[in-house]
Design a protein around this motif. Structure first.
Motif, short mmCIF file in Angstrom:
data_model
loop_
_atom_site.label_atom_id
_atom_site.label_comp_id
_atom_site.label_asym_id
_atom_site.label_seq_id
_atom_site.Cartn_x
_atom_site.Cartn_y
_atom_site.Cartn_z
N ILE A 89 0.84 -1.19 0.00
CA ILE A 89 0.00 0.00 0.00
C ILE A 89 0.88 1.25 0.00
N GLY A 90 1.92 1.18 0.78
CA GLY A 90 2.83 2.31 0.86
C GLY A 90 3.44 2.64 -0.49
N VAL A 91 3.74 1.64 -1.24
CA VAL A 91 4.32 1.85 -2.57
C VAL A 91 3.32 2.57 -3.48
N GLN A 92 2.08 2.17 -3.41
CA GLN A 92 1.04 2.82 -4.21
C GLN A 92 0.91 4.29 -3.83
N LEU A 93 0.89 4.52 -2.54
CA LEU A 93 0.72 5.88 -2.05
C LEU A 93 1.89 6.75 -2.51
N ARG A 94 3.05 6.14 -2.47
CA ARG A 94 4.22 6.90 -2.87
C ARG A 94 4.14 7.31 -4.32
N ALA A 95 3.59 6.45 -5.14
CA ALA A 95 3.45 6.77 -6.57
C ALA A 95 2.53 7.98 -6.75
N HIS A 96 1.42 7.98 -6.03
CA HIS A 96 0.51 9.12 -6.05
C HIS A 96 1.26 10.40 -5.71
N LEU A 97 2.00 10.30 -4.65
CA LEU A 97 2.69 11.46 -4.12
C LEU A 97 3.75 11.96 -5.09
N ASP A 98 4.49 11.03 -5.65
CA ASP A 98 5.53 11.41 -6.61
C ASP A 98 4.91 12.19 -7.77
N GLN A 99 3.74 11.76 -8.18
CA GLN A 99 3.13 12.44 -9.31
C GLN A 99 2.70 13.85 -8.95
N ARG A 100 2.18 14.01 -7.76
CA ARG A 100 1.77 15.35 -7.33
C ARG A 100 2.96 16.29 -7.23
N ILE A 101 4.03 15.79 -6.67
CA ILE A 101 5.22 16.61 -6.53
C ILE A 101 5.74 17.01 -7.90
N ASP A 102 5.70 16.05 -8.79
CA ASP A 102 6.21 16.29 -10.13
C ASP A 102 5.39 17.37 -10.83
N THR A 103 4.09 17.27 -10.72
CA THR A 103 3.21 18.25 -11.35
C THR A 103 3.47 19.65 -10.80
N LEU A 104 3.54 19.74 -9.50
CA LEU A 104 3.77 21.05 -8.89
C LEU A 104 5.12 21.61 -9.30
N THR A 105 6.10 20.75 -9.37
CA THR A 105 7.43 21.21 -9.74
C THR A 105 7.45 21.75 -11.16
N ARG A 106 6.75 21.04 -12.05
CA ARG A 106 6.70 21.53 -13.42
C ARG A 106 5.97 22.86 -13.51
N LEU A 107 4.90 22.99 -12.75
CA LEU A 107 4.18 24.26 -12.75
C LEU A 107 5.08 25.38 -12.26
N ARG A 108 5.83 25.10 -11.23
CA ARG A 108 6.70 26.12 -10.68
C ARG A 108 7.73 26.57 -11.71
N ASP A 109 8.28 25.60 -12.42
CA ASP A 109 9.30 25.95 -13.40
C ASP A 109 8.71 26.78 -14.54
N ASN A 110 7.48 26.46 -14.92
CA ASN A 110 6.82 27.28 -15.93
C ASN A 110 6.61 28.70 -15.41
N LEU A 111 6.20 28.76 -14.16
CA LEU A 111 5.92 30.07 -13.57
C LEU A 111 7.12 30.99 -13.66
N ASP A 112 8.28 30.44 -13.33
CA ASP A 112 9.48 31.27 -13.33
C ASP A 112 9.69 31.98 -14.66
N GLY A 113 9.49 31.27 -15.75
CA GLY A 113 9.75 31.88 -17.03
C GLY A 113 8.59 32.68 -17.56
N CYS A 114 7.46 32.60 -16.89
CA CYS A 114 6.21 33.03 -17.50
C CYS A 114 5.53 34.22 -16.85
N ILE A 115 5.70 34.38 -15.55
CA ILE A 115 4.87 35.34 -14.84
C ILE A 115 5.06 36.76 -15.35
N GLY A 116 6.27 37.09 -15.79
CA GLY A 116 6.51 38.46 -16.18
C GLY A 116 6.14 38.79 -17.61
#
Lengths: 151, 151
Positions: A89-116
């Motif tokens: 179960i822990g492995v499954q949960l970790r996969a969920h979590l990894d995906q969320r972190i990944d999504t947020l990280t990609r959004l953040r990187d877009n933000l840096d180049g984009c907000i201005g």
DNA sequence: CCTTGACCTAAAGTTAGGTTTAGAAATTAG
DNA sequence: CTAATTTCTAAACCTAACTTTAGGTCAAGG
């Protein structure tokens, strides 16, 4: 009180820190299945403490109750889950979590180049259409329509 | 239609991809402040396209509407925000995002060491009390009581 | 036995973030 | 001028995840 008559809902609430009403609600959502004693009151196994603990942790990770039910469904129904079961179960949960972190990280990187830049006001801006939304809850704008930008 | 009479709500909806009802709702939440024309209809500035675009992006990042209002409150009220103004907002947003990523990452790391062990069923487990909750929405167990663990 | 506290069900209330509906008034197109 | 759009307000409805309330039952102590 005999040793193996199970926990009453109040005792389970104490052990997990959940409200009694929340435990009943989780039952209605199919997350936990107590049996009833002769008087019709709910009785729980000791393993249910861990089960509810898992529910709480998974919620902190942003899973919805239906998602949690799905994850828990791989636990054996006929016997008390072993540490190995929980590990899976822990492995499954970790996969969920990894995906969320990944999504947020990609959004953040877009933000840096984009907000201005000027694209912020255009529906075609990269920030509008990350393939997977953060989905922090069920709300938010229902539909993003790609309309002729002009601003 | 004269050049400087502002945008009607439908036009703003087209430009941003938001529903008309959502824009009115955001006004009720204090996120945007149109003026009214002689007939009582809402009129918006072109800068409001960007303002709403920002709202949508911030939502994807998991901010609540009150949080977004807070962030937007640093924009100048008396003039159209400059690219510099937006840059400052971007920095704030990035800070929010960094914190969320950080929290999730810490939770994940705890999970790795924790899911298989006995502490999962204890209120004192590290996973129960990360200093900052994920706060994906306003719900979840209202109170976690530290009760005498024994399991 | 009696009282008190824990438990039961069903239904309604709560918050966030909106959408839908209803009926009326303003605007625009022809 | 008339018809078709848009827009207006207020209120009701929606989902998720619970809590609260109301009215009644069960269980444990003295």
């Amino acid at each position: 009180m005999a040793v193996s008559e199970g926990l009453a809902i109040g005792a389970l609430a104490q052990r997990t820190g959940l409200a009694v009403s929340a435990i009943r609600y989780y039952e209605a959502q199919g997350l936990i299945s107590p049996w009833r004693n002769s008087g019709g009151q709910r009785r729980y196994q000791r393993a249910d403490i861990r089960r509810l603990s898992f529910v709480m942790i998974a919620q902190q990770f942003g899973l919805t109750l239906p998602e949690i039910r799905e994850v828990l469904s791989v636990l054996p129904g006929n016997r008390t889950p072993t540490p190995q079961d929980w590990k899976a179960i822990g492995v499954q949960l970790r996969a969920h979590l990894d995906q969320r972190i990944d999504t947020l990280t990609r959004l953040r990187d877009n933000l840096d180049g984009c907000i201005g830049c000027g694209c912020l006001s255009l529906p075609k801006c990269a920030l509008y259409n990350p393939d997977d939304r953060v989905k922090s809850n069920g709300s938010g704008p229902r539909y993003l329509m790609g309309d002729t930008p002009e601003a």
